[in-house]
Every structure is written in C-alpha cells, then in structure tokens.
Motif scaffolding. Structure first.
Motif, short mmCIF file in Angstrom:
data_model
loop_
_atom_site.label_atom_id
_atom_site.label_comp_id
_atom_site.label_asym_id
_atom_site.label_seq_id
_atom_site.Cartn_x
_atom_site.Cartn_y
_atom_site.Cartn_z
N ARG A 57 0.85 -1.20 0.00
CA ARG A 57 0.00 0.00 0.00
C ARG A 57 0.88 1.25 0.00
NH1 ARG A 57 -4.34 1.22 -1.87
NH2 ARG A 57 -5.14 -0.71 -1.03
N THR A 87 -4.25 0.81 5.87
CA THR A 87 -5.05 1.99 5.57
C THR A 87 -4.20 3.26 5.53
OG1 THR A 87 -5.48 2.49 7.89
CG2 THR A 87 -7.00 0.93 6.80
N TYR A 88 -4.86 4.32 5.17
CA TYR A 88 -4.26 5.66 5.20
C TYR A 88 -3.74 5.96 6.61
CZ TYR A 88 -4.22 10.69 5.77
OH TYR A 88 -3.86 11.97 6.10
N ASP A 89 -4.52 5.64 7.64
CA ASP A 89 -4.10 5.89 9.02
C ASP A 89 -2.83 5.12 9.37
OD1 ASP A 89 -6.14 7.71 9.57
OD2 ASP A 89 -7.51 6.13 10.24
N TYR A 94 2.65 6.37 -1.75
CA TYR A 94 1.37 5.84 -1.27
C TYR A 94 0.46 5.56 -2.46
CZ TYR A 94 -2.89 5.36 1.50
OH TYR A 94 -4.04 4.88 2.08
N PHE A 141 -3.00 5.38 -3.55
CA PHE A 141 -4.27 5.90 -3.06
C PHE A 141 -5.43 5.45 -3.96
CE2 PHE A 141 -7.40 9.47 -2.95
CZ PHE A 141 -7.83 9.28 -1.65
N LEU A 178 -6.28 13.21 4.48
CA LEU A 178 -7.04 12.42 3.50
C LEU A 178 -7.75 13.32 2.50
CD1 LEU A 178 -7.50 9.51 2.80
CD2 LEU A 178 -9.43 9.46 4.38
N PHE A 217 -5.34 14.28 -0.24
CA PHE A 217 -5.19 13.19 -1.20
C PHE A 217 -6.37 13.16 -2.17
CE2 PHE A 217 -1.94 11.74 1.64
CZ PHE A 217 -1.13 10.89 0.90
#
Length: 144
Positions: free
Chosen positions: A33, A57-59, A75, A77, A136, A139
């Motif tokens: 990811r 995840t993003y987190d 990343y 996305f 987020l 992004f």
C-alpha cells in the motif's frame, strides 16, 4: 561500497535497485500500500524503512511518518471518481516536519528530485511539513 537494501544518492552515486524494486512492486503488482524511505546519513544512502501491506489503511501510513524526522514516501491511493469508477493514484510525499533538524531538511530537500526521478510512475507529488498537508482530504482533492 556495498549498499544492500539502500539507494545511494549523493555525489553521483547510483540509486540501489531495492528502492526501485519495492516501488515497482507497489506500482505493478500492488503488493504494498505504501513504502516509506529514510536517508541514512552515515552511509549516504536511502533505505526502505517500512513497507505497508495492501490491506493497510491511510491511518497506518500516516502513523509511519515521524513527527520530528524527514522521510520520503510513496502511497497507492484508491478512490472513486464522480461516476463511481474505482481508480488509484501513486503519490510521492516529501515529509519534512517543521520540528526536524535543519541539516536533515536540507539533505532531504537537495536529494528529493534526483531520488523521485528514479521512481518511474509517480502521478502526484505532495510536500508536507505537518499532518494537515497530508490529510485524507488533500489526497482526495489532488487525485482527480
């Protein structure tokens, strides 16, 4: 100089295959990811510090950007277009928090373009000095 798992970037040195390999795995095979890269100043090379699993995840990604140290990161996305079509964009993040040491910020800034050129397939670049600049919502707004 043997540079296992690193990418030399200073004084005309070449970028080590491992950094590009992990990026290509993210880009082509989607086996990661994200990839977080760290400059090892003593060895004068970039190393792969962290690989994010596809389910992360993003987190999870944001948690690997240190509050007081610079990093490069890539990343993958995923998002939906306005027509609900799933898409993805590969982001390059130059993370340089205000609290990082001045020397570190200078090294990362002066090496960024050369290192980024080695990662063929970057679609969006973000430069960030605090977490709001890699939020987020940022992004999402830059993905389209």
């Amino acid at each position: 100089m043997d540079m296992v798992h690193g990418c030399a970037i200073w004084r005309g040195s070449r970028v080590h295959d491992d950094c590009k390999l992990k990026f290509m795995e993210l880009k082509a095979k989607r086996t990661h990811r994200f990839v977080v890269y760290k400059i090892e100043e003593k060895q004068k090379q970039v190393i792969v510090e962290k690989l994010g699993e596809p389910a992360q995840t993003y987190d999870d990604f944001i948690a690997h950007l240190p509050a007081e140290e610079c990093r490069y990161a890539v990343y993958d996305f995923d998002y939906l277009t306005e027509d609900n079509v799933p898409k993805s964009r590969i982001f390059f993040i130059a993370w340089s928090p205000d609290t990082a040491k001045v020397r570190s910020k200078m090294i990362y800034a002066s090496s960024k373009d050369r290192f980024k050129r080695e990662l063929d397939g970057i679609q969006v670049e973000l430069q960030a000095t605090d977490p709001t600049e890699v939020g987020l919502d940022v992004f999402k707004s830059r993905a389209n």
